[in-house]
Design a protein around this motif. Structure first.
Motif, PDB file in Angstrom:
ATOM      1  N   UNK A   1      -2.844 -12.353 -95.904  1.00  0.00           N
ATOM      2  CA  UNK A   1      -2.427 -10.960 -96.061  1.00  0.00           C
ATOM      3  C   UNK A   1      -3.224 -10.279 -97.166  1.00  0.00           C
ATOM      4  N   UNK A   2      -3.174  -8.912 -97.185  1.00  0.00           N
ATOM      5  CA  UNK A   2      -3.850  -8.184 -98.255  1.00  0.00           C
ATOM      6  C   UNK A   2      -3.105  -8.345 -99.579  1.00  0.00           C
ATOM      7  N   UNK A   3      -1.790  -8.493 -99.531  1.00  0.00           N
ATOM      8  CA  UNK A   3      -1.046  -8.730-100.771  1.00  0.00           C
ATOM      9  C   UNK A   3      -1.552 -10.017-101.419  1.00  0.00           C
TER      10      UNK A   3
ATOM     11  N   UNK B   1     -10.439  -4.574 -95.778  1.00  0.00           N
ATOM     12  CA  UNK B   1     -11.087  -4.896 -94.509  1.00  0.00           C
ATOM     13  C   UNK B   1     -10.720  -6.318 -94.090  1.00  0.00           C
ATOM     14  N   UNK B   2     -11.206  -6.729 -92.934  1.00  0.00           N
ATOM     15  CA  UNK B   2     -10.992  -8.114 -92.489  1.00  0.00           C
ATOM     16  C   UNK B   2     -12.317  -8.655 -91.978  1.00  0.00           C
ATOM     17  N   UNK B   3     -12.508  -9.951 -92.178  1.00  0.00           N
ATOM     18  CA  UNK B   3     -13.675 -10.641 -91.639  1.00  0.00           C
ATOM     19  C   UNK B   3     -13.228 -11.309 -90.348  1.00  0.00           C
ATOM     20  N   UNK B   4     -14.091 -11.234 -89.302  1.00  0.00           N
ATOM     21  CA  UNK B   4     -13.724 -11.753 -87.984  1.00  0.00           C
ATOM     22  C   UNK B   4     -14.733 -12.811 -87.557  1.00  0.00           C
ATOM     23  N   UNK B   5     -14.229 -13.931 -87.049  1.00  0.00           N
ATOM     24  CA  UNK B   5     -15.113 -14.959 -86.471  1.00  0.00           C
ATOM     25  C   UNK B   5     -14.549 -15.405 -85.135  1.00  0.00           C
ATOM     26  N   UNK B   6     -15.398 -15.463 -84.116  1.00  0.00           N
ATOM     27  CA  UNK B   6     -14.964 -15.849 -82.766  1.00  0.00           C
ATOM     28  C   UNK B   6     -13.764 -15.024 -82.291  1.00  0.00           C
ATOM     29  N   UNK B   7     -13.778 -13.727 -82.605  1.00  0.00           N
ATOM     30  CA  UNK B   7     -12.745 -12.828 -82.105  1.00  0.00           C
ATOM     31  C   UNK B   7     -11.423 -12.936 -82.841  1.00  0.00           C
ATOM     32  N   UNK B   8     -11.390 -13.694 -83.952  1.00  0.00           N
ATOM     33  CA  UNK B   8     -10.136 -13.846 -84.709  1.00  0.00           C
ATOM     34  C   UNK B   8     -10.369 -13.461 -86.175  1.00  0.00           C
TER      35      UNK B   8
ATOM     36  N   UNK C   1     -10.371 -14.060 -89.875  1.00  0.00           N
ATOM     37  CA  UNK C   1     -10.362 -15.273 -90.714  1.00  0.00           C
ATOM     38  C   UNK C   1     -10.109 -14.958 -92.192  1.00  0.00           C
ATOM     39  N   UNK C   2     -10.230 -13.670 -92.578  1.00  0.00           N
ATOM     40  CA  UNK C   2      -9.950 -13.327 -93.977  1.00  0.00           C
ATOM     41  C   UNK C   2      -9.558 -11.859 -94.111  1.00  0.00           C
ATOM     42  N   UNK C   3      -8.492 -11.613 -94.863  1.00  0.00           N
ATOM     43  CA  UNK C   3      -8.117 -10.262 -95.283  1.00  0.00           C
ATOM     44  C   UNK C   3      -8.726 -10.061 -96.662  1.00  0.00           C
ATOM     45  N   UNK C   4      -9.504  -9.014 -96.834  1.00  0.00           N
ATOM     46  CA  UNK C   4     -10.178  -8.770 -98.117  1.00  0.00           C
ATOM     47  C   UNK C   4      -9.756  -7.439 -98.716  1.00  0.00           C
ATOM     48  N   UNK C   5      -9.547  -7.422-100.005  1.00  0.00           N
ATOM     49  CA  UNK C   5      -9.152  -6.188-100.704  1.00  0.00           C
ATOM     50  C   UNK C   5     -10.108  -5.937-101.862  1.00  0.00           C
TER      51      UNK C   5
END
Lengths: 70, 70, 70, 70, 70, 70, 70, 70, 70, 70, 70, 70
Positions: free
Chosen positions: A18-20, A46-53, A55-59
């Motif tokens: 989560x972003x929190x 933002x979020x990082x996506x790998x293989x359509x999923x 994988x990381x929420x980034x703030x």
């Protein structure tokens, strides 16, 4: 806070859940070497996506704390 | 990524529980017809309210992926 | 252009040498499948760094062209 | 990058020839004392003028790298 | 709209008489190939001038509609 | 510069080769009738496209100089 | 909504657990004295920190509702 | 300033009397450990209020100086 | 427009009936002393109110034209 | 206006015909319970679409008036 | 102001003592050659620093006045 | 402030002498009918000019306070 000076630095925290939690990771890391942390403002999410999923929420955050010296 | 070109599209995802889930719904839907999704930036967050209660968390996002052709 | 409608899409072009070349790559790729390209506005410029050296100049651009259909 | 934290600093690079070179100067200087530089985003471009001629292209950039400690 | 996803595209409509008509032209053109159009936000208004007279009112808009697939 | 006043005007320079050259053209033109030019900030960069090829790099800039009178 | 008028007010909600909960607290409080709440847009997210730990997630929001009278 | 690199940091100064004094406090504090301070841009002004009275004028500023090393 | 330079000035037009007419008034006034007017971008729209009624629609615009000399 | 204080509220007006009429509706409604209305600035323009046709022009505005008390 | 047109120019005023004085200097200089000055909006505030001390408060302002001709 | 909600209103204060005094006037007026005022952020600064002289410094501010009910 009579006449005291604060500094603001910009960090990017990351979390798989989560972003929190992403912000929490940035604050925890910063509190290892900084004292008097006060407020942490979100600048960008933002979020990082790998293989359509996701994988990381980034703030991207701006963290303010008492300014001692450079 | 030598000289490759990426495209960015704007989507609005929705969820009854959280903004993380709202973004996840947008990414899942997009990954049905797009490949090489990379990053998903949040542009705007809001909530829809009915009868004084939040019924949907909505996230407007910009999603980048490898550009093949229009 | 009496009453004609234009569409604007967002692309990210990349080049090892310059931002002009990065935009040129995005325009060249887009012109393979779009006609009547008109103007390409820069939204964001950045560089990717590896081992302390710039390996790519990237330009995020908004490209306008005559709108036929979705 | 599971849970790692990045820091972003703001620099102004300068060059007599181009903005690409100005950013390159900032990155080269930063890489002397920072490791794991990742991305360098342009915030502002300007030029300094003397006697009616451009004498410096300047780029204000935000540089991200792995955050160790303050 | 439980969990449905919307897409937002950017168009520029044009009219010799008014910005309302310019937006109307963009919406009419888009509705030929898109269904479930919902909201059209104005991003920028301008006018084209020839021989000291306004010849076109132009509206740059963001149009949202139900996202099916790319 | 004790109490001196500067004026800022907005110009659009153009070049077939680069944005640096586009800004240079704007500065050169302005220096024909203005003195004490100081700084030229980039406000917007775009390119004009014809037949799928970039024909002009354009830079919208804000140019500051010593203010004499209107 | 033929010709009806809406008003938008700005609130800051707070929660020890999440931004979703912070917005929920603001909406719940507002719904005690306002009816026909419609949409709640996020303007700013931040966190309050004490002793190196996040003690509150805060969301600044714009809340729209049917305008009766001042 | 041929090819020299500048760094920009963000501080918040505070004063019971004016924003000019608040910025002065931030500059004075920074000049204890930094040399070659050049320009200090105001990013945000606010005031802190207690018991219906302003108790502090605060200025958030970006301060540029010659970059030596991290 | 090979290498030609354009200037952009900012005007506020006013009309008792519409924003289209307000912009038209600004363009008509400017065309009395400027030639080669090209594009007029809207920066801000507002209305002046007297006795609870709108008495003027005002448009703040940026007008571009061929730059001859200051 | 020596030392007088003004308040600014945000409203959304709506009309089936034009944005001028939408703003007029917001001003008319506000003038029922507020006096000394002064200026009404447009913050956002959009349109609501149903069955591929525009059914409402909406204007989000900031309305200023003499501040009496909360 | 029935149908009258206003022009807006951008100036930078400077003062060793305060931003109010800096704006005053810009207005005084402009009023030597312009009549019907109306409003002066602050766009940016900064300070120039020499030897660790503030030597000038600078204000970048937009000044509106009745438009006669170019 | 566990779960408490704050409201933010927008005011314009005015003073013949300084922006600090203008904000002070807005805060003093608001504190007559609101309690628990907390922070007052500056949104815009301008000056009103008559006969070539500044007659009022005006500050547009956002004032936050504990939200009781509408």
């Amino acid at each position: 806070m009579p006449n005291s000076v604060y500094k603001i630095i910009e960090l990017v925290g990351s979390s798989p859940t989560s972003w929190e939690d992403a912000v929490n990771n940035a604050v925890t890391k910063a509190s290892e070497s900084l004292r008097d942390l006060r407020i942490c403002e979100v600048v960008q999410l933002d979020t990082k996506i790998e293989n359509g999923k996701i994988v990381a929420y980034r703030a991207r955050v701006q963290l303010s704390f008492k300014y001692e010296k450079e």
